[in-house]
Each structure stands twice: as C-alpha cells, then as structure tokens.
Design a protein around this motif. Structure first.
Motif, short mmCIF file in Angstrom:
data_model
loop_
_atom_site.label_atom_id
_atom_site.label_comp_id
_atom_site.label_asym_id
_atom_site.label_seq_id
_atom_site.Cartn_x
_atom_site.Cartn_y
_atom_site.Cartn_z
N VAL A 95 0.91 -1.07 0.05
CA VAL A 95 -0.15 0.09 -0.23
C VAL A 95 0.92 1.26 -0.08
O VAL A 95 0.61 2.15 -0.59
N ALA A 96 1.92 1.19 0.70
CA ALA A 96 2.99 2.20 0.67
C ALA A 96 3.38 2.74 -0.78
O ALA A 96 3.29 3.76 -1.08
N ALA A 97 3.65 1.67 -1.68
CA ALA A 97 4.20 1.90 -2.92
C ALA A 97 2.96 2.28 -3.93
O ALA A 97 3.14 3.22 -4.69
N ALA A 98 1.85 2.34 -3.58
CA ALA A 98 0.67 2.84 -4.14
C ALA A 98 0.36 4.30 -3.66
O ALA A 98 -0.51 4.91 -4.26
N SER A 99 0.74 4.46 -2.42
CA SER A 99 0.75 6.06 -1.92
C SER A 99 1.29 7.08 -2.63
O SER A 99 2.18 6.95 -3.66
N ASP A 100 0.71 8.29 -2.17
CA ASP A 100 1.59 9.68 -2.99
C ASP A 100 3.13 9.68 -2.10
O ASP A 100 3.80 10.77 -2.38
N ARG A 101 3.47 8.86 -1.09
CA ARG A 101 4.94 8.92 -0.59
C ARG A 101 5.44 7.50 -0.41
O ARG A 101 5.67 7.21 0.70
N PRO A 102 5.85 6.78 -1.51
CA PRO A 102 6.51 5.58 -1.50
C PRO A 102 7.74 5.49 -0.78
O PRO A 102 8.03 4.39 -0.31
N PHE A 105 13.02 8.15 4.22
CA PHE A 105 14.46 8.26 4.11
C PHE A 105 15.08 6.85 4.05
O PHE A 105 15.88 6.55 3.30
N LYS A 106 14.50 6.00 4.85
CA LYS A 106 14.90 4.54 4.82
C LYS A 106 13.98 3.52 4.66
O LYS A 106 13.88 2.24 5.44
N GLY A 107 12.51 3.96 4.27
CA GLY A 107 11.63 3.07 3.93
C GLY A 107 10.58 2.94 5.19
O GLY A 107 10.69 3.51 5.94
N ALA A 123 4.60 6.22 13.43
CA ALA A 123 5.70 7.27 13.80
C ALA A 123 6.27 7.86 12.57
O ALA A 123 6.27 7.20 11.42
N PRO A 124 6.68 9.15 12.58
CA PRO A 124 7.35 9.82 11.36
C PRO A 124 8.18 9.03 10.79
O PRO A 124 9.17 8.10 11.49
N GLY A 125 8.50 9.05 9.63
CA GLY A 125 9.47 8.50 8.55
C GLY A 125 9.35 7.20 8.16
O GLY A 125 10.01 6.51 7.37
N GLY A 126 8.20 6.41 8.53
CA GLY A 126 7.85 5.17 8.04
C GLY A 126 7.91 3.95 8.99
O GLY A 126 7.71 2.82 8.53
N PHE A 127 7.62 4.49 10.28
CA PHE A 127 7.66 3.18 11.46
C PHE A 127 5.91 2.93 11.75
O PHE A 127 5.41 3.73 12.16
N ILE A 128 5.61 1.70 11.53
CA ILE A 128 4.23 1.43 11.76
C ILE A 128 3.98 0.19 12.86
O ILE A 128 4.90 -0.64 12.64
N PHE A 129 3.20 0.50 13.81
CA PHE A 129 3.11 -0.70 14.68
C PHE A 129 1.45 -1.23 14.68
O PHE A 129 0.39 -0.03 14.96
N VAL A 130 1.40 -2.11 14.88
CA VAL A 130 -0.08 -2.80 15.17
C VAL A 130 -0.16 -3.78 16.13
O VAL A 130 0.50 -4.52 15.99
N THR A 131 -1.15 -3.39 16.98
CA THR A 131 -1.09 -4.60 18.15
C THR A 131 -1.85 -5.76 17.77
O THR A 131 -2.57 -5.85 16.69
N ARG A 132 -1.64 -7.05 18.71
CA ARG A 132 -2.22 -8.26 18.33
C ARG A 132 -3.53 -8.23 18.37
O ARG A 132 -4.36 -8.89 17.51
N GLY A 133 -3.97 -7.31 19.51
CA GLY A 133 -5.42 -7.22 19.64
C GLY A 133 -6.47 -6.70 18.45
O GLY A 133 -7.39 -6.98 18.14
N MET A 134 -5.44 -5.91 17.64
CA MET A 134 -6.10 -5.18 16.44
C MET A 134 -5.97 -6.17 15.44
O MET A 134 -7.23 -6.18 14.79
N LEU A 135 -4.88 -6.80 15.14
CA LEU A 135 -5.12 -7.83 14.17
C LEU A 135 -6.11 -8.92 14.34
O LEU A 135 -6.47 -9.55 13.47
N VAL B 25 18.31 13.02 -5.20
CA VAL B 25 17.87 11.91 -4.41
C VAL B 25 18.05 12.24 -2.97
O VAL B 25 19.16 12.43 -2.52
N LEU B 26 17.09 12.15 -2.16
CA LEU B 26 17.01 12.76 -0.68
C LEU B 26 16.77 11.72 0.00
O LEU B 26 16.66 11.74 1.36
N VAL B 27 16.66 10.45 -0.40
CA VAL B 27 16.60 9.03 0.50
C VAL B 27 17.73 8.30 0.38
O VAL B 27 18.49 8.37 -0.76
N GLN B 28 17.80 7.29 1.30
CA GLN B 28 18.91 6.22 0.98
C GLN B 28 18.84 5.64 -0.17
O GLN B 28 20.14 5.54 -0.65
#
Lengths: 295, 151
Positions: A95-102, A105-107, A123-135, B25-28
């Motif tokens: 889904v990130a690949a299909a977004s407007d920000r694929p 900085f490090k994916g 969290a900013p920059g690309g960090f995603i957390f999902v709880t077991r309860g949510m899943l 390019v601005l990402v790794q």
C-alpha cells in the motif's frame, strides 16, 4: 504569534561542518554524486531560516521516527512472530508503494506489538505498529491493507511532525541558531538533545495518549482508502473493519477507542467506496492471510 | 531548406534542454523504474545525493534517461551543497539531509544515553525487516494485485 525558528536554522548556525561523515552515504555510480564536497558551505547563511515542520528534513524526520518508535517499543513488547511480521511488512509495502509517498528516508517498517489492546500507531519517517488485539479483529488481507494504509497516510501527510510544539523548537533554535562553531560542542549537543526530547515527547503524547484530531483521522481514512484502492485492494474493506471495530468498542476495550473518533462516524465520513477497475478477488490472498494471522 | 530544418531542430533541442530539471535524491535508496508505475520493473537503484536530469513529471514520477523515479524520493529544488553560491544563503532541509546534520545519529546517541528505557535495539531489528522489490512484486502478482500480471 511567535514565528517558528526551525530546526535548520539551528543546524545552519553551526557553520563549520567539516567534521561530518557523509562518506557513509554510498551508492551507485550513476548520476552526479555529491560526495567529497566541501560541506562547510552547507552551514553558511545563518540569517535565513527554515519556516516550519514541513522544512524538517527527510533524515531528521527519520531520526525523530526512530526515537518515537523506541518509546513505543519501551511501552509495548514487540511480538516475536517472524512470519506474521514479514507478512504485515509486505502488505504495508504494497500500500505504501501505491501511496503519494512511497519513499521515506529509509523506507517503511512494520512491527506487531504483543498487546491485547486494540491499537495501531504510525511514527514519522515510516515506522508502523499494530497490536495483536487489533489484528484479531482483522479478517482478511484487504482489511489489513486498509488498516496499514491508514497508518501510511498518517506518515505520508506528516501528521506526527505537525504535533511538535513550535515553542519547543523556537527556544532551541534561538540558542543554537546563531553560533558558528566548527562542529557541535557538548553544550550544543545538550541543547539539541533537549529540543529533540521535547519533540519526541510531543509526538509520543499525541500518538499514544491523546490521539490525533478528528480531522487528521478522517484524512488518514480518506487517503488510506485511496492507497488501498490504488494497490488494487478493496477500499471498502476498511469500512467493513471499522464496523466490526465499532462492535468491539461496545465490549469496553480501550486502546484506540480512547484516541480515535467513533468508528461509525469514520465509516460515514468515508462515504461510498468502490474498487479500482483492475480489482479482483483472490483465493491466494485468503490463503496467505489465514496462514500468517493465527492469533 | 535543409539548413532551416537543422536550425529548427537545434532550437527544439535547446528548448528541451532548457526545460530539463535537475533532481536530487533525498532518501537512502530509491528505485528507477521502467515505467511511471509503482510496480513497474526496477531498472536501477539511486542513492542519496545522486542527481539526474528530468524531462518532466508523469503520474508522480520524474522521467530521466535512467528510468522513472518517484517524486517523493527527490527534490527538484536547487541543492547548492558545496557550491560557492551557497554562501550567504540558508542551508535548506535538502542540504541538511545530504550533510547528515540536524537531528542525527549523534543527537540520537545523546538522547539514548539520557533515556535508558527507549528500546532502540527493537527499532534496529524492525528496520532490518524489509522486502526486496522482486519479492514484493512476486507477492503482489501472486495475490492478484497487478492487473494484467507483472511485466
């Protein structure tokens, strides 16, 4: 209203940057490279400053995201299930690949949290957390795609960065923005760290304690549904999931029910959703979801 | 007649060159794709600081001679890192990224020293989890998420 003296000013103020290690940024040989340049030139011009959160750089966003994530992972234990984490990672990247920000900085990176609480964070920059309860409430890959796309939207729209209080940055930038040291002195690092701590506290409080504003949640739903659609998942699966979550809210569970608008209202805000023209149902998606998500 | 045609062709080429945009390019790392599509095959991988000449945007991707790169991975703003004309102007966010300054690893270390409970080792483990472009393409294709199949 006080003007934000942004992060860059403080950094620009440290005019001599010759101690920087930019050699770590290695890459391919194509294109013109910016290695081995005189980076002292970067710090010239302390008279001009960046203007706001949108001027926080890609790498700065990444380090803010890492620290926010470190705090989330201090509060919630990561679930050690390599298969499930890898599966969620693939769906998130889809889904990130299909977004407007694929590209961040490090994916994008996903971690399932070992908690019965029903919640998810970005969290900013690309960090995603999902709880077991949510899943446990998620019943298909298309629904999972909707949940993860909602979190990708929070990142793509920089909702986390927008929570950082201007005043916190202003004081630090004022202190550090005018010096022309050759590299960060211990005192400057201390001041920078204080500013960093304040920024992290602001984002963590918003993510974990108070939650984003309703407008930002609706925006994340809207763009998340679009990302899921563009990734050729069924965007309406997000509504199906939200409806199920509304019933779980009736059971009195906490987590995101304390920090998000009512699911029924979110479903209403989403309106009518139809899949992309190339959408097709797939038994493989059902098979791999059942195999990976066994909670 | 022929000289006129040559002149016209030269004028067109000059106009095209003038319209080209330099992107940085601005990402790794970021993929350059065969087409302006998120699941198009990757032809090359660009790295932080790489510069390309682009002839324009198509569906959110910059077109370059090396392939299509998504706009979120680059800036089209002038990045004057190391050039004399940067003197007297502020360092931009883009230049800070390329210089590795600002909230960086040095600041993170100082923060981690002050906040012992922050679980950076778990973040590092999380970051090691990523899916290669080819593996993602296979995942998408198997799940019927690429109309017409991967090409």
């Amino acid at each position: 209203m006080k003007r934000l003296l942004p992060l860059a000013a403080l950094l620009a103020g440290c005019s001599g940057l010759q101690n920087l290690n930019i050699g770590g940024y290695t890459g391919s040989s194509m294109g013109q490279r910016l290695q081995n340049v005189d980076v002292t030139k970067v710090a010239k011009g302390v008279n001009q400053i960046r203007k706001g959160f949108s001027d926080i750089s890609e790498s700065e966003e990444y380090y803010i995201g890492r620290a926010v994530s470190a705090q989330v992972l201090a509060k919630y234990k990561p679930l050690n299930d390599p298969g499930l984490n890898a599966y969620a990672q693939k769906v998130a990247q889809a889904v990130a690949a299909a977004s407007d920000r694929p590209s961040t900085f490090k994916g994008y990176h996903v971690q399932i949290l070992d908690s019965a609480e029903i919640n998810a964070f970005a969290a900013p920059g690309g960090f995603i957390f999902v709880t077991r309860g949510m899943l446990k409430l998620v019943k298909s890959e298309d629904e999972l795609a909707g949940v993860l796309a909602h979190e990708v939207a929070h990142i793509a729209k920089k909702h986390g960065l927008k929570t950082i209080q201007t005043a916190r940055l202003t004081s630090a930038f004022t202190i550090l923005g005018s010096e022309a040291a050759k590299s960060y002195t211990p005192q400057q690092i201390g001041q920078l760290t204080s500013a960093f701590e304040g920024a992290i506290e602001d984002v963590v409080n918003k993510l974990v304690v108070n939650g984003y504003s309703r407008d930002k949640e609706y925006e994340a739903d809207k763009f998340g549904a679009q990302y899921a659609k563009d990734a050729h998942y069924d965007p309406a699966a997000l509504k199906t999931f939200l409806t199920r979550m509304e019933k779980a809210a009736g059971a009195g569970v906490g987590g995101m029910f304390k920090t998000h608008p009512a699911a029924a209202k979110r479903v209403s805000e989403l309106g009518s959703l139809s899949p992309a023209s190339g959408y097709k149902k797939s038994s493989e998606r059902g098979r791999r979801f059942s195999e990976a998500v066994q909670l | 007649m022929r000289p006129r045609l040559l002149l016209a062709a030269a004028a067109l080429l000059t106009a095209a060159a003038a319209a080209a945009t330099t992107i940085t390019v601005l990402v790794q790392q970021a993929p350059l794709r065969k087409r302006a599509q998120s699941y198009a095959p990757v032809v090359k991988t660009a790295s932080l600081g790489d510069k390309f000449e682009s002839s324009g945007l198509e569906s959110g991707f910059y077109k370059t001679e090396s392939g299509y790169i998504h706009a979120s991975a680059v800036t089209a703003r002038k990045v004057s890192l190391g050039s004399s004309d940067s003197v007297g102007s502020a360092a931009t966010a883009e230049e800070m990224t390329l210089a590795g300054k600002g909230f960086n690893a040095q600041v993170e270390k100082s923060y981690a020293d002050k906040n012992g409970s922050a679980n950076f080792s778990a973040v590092n483990a999380m970051e090691r989890r990523s899916v290669s472009d080819s593996a993602l393409l296979e995942f998408l294709s198997a799940g019927g998420l690429i109309p017409g199949g991967a090409k």
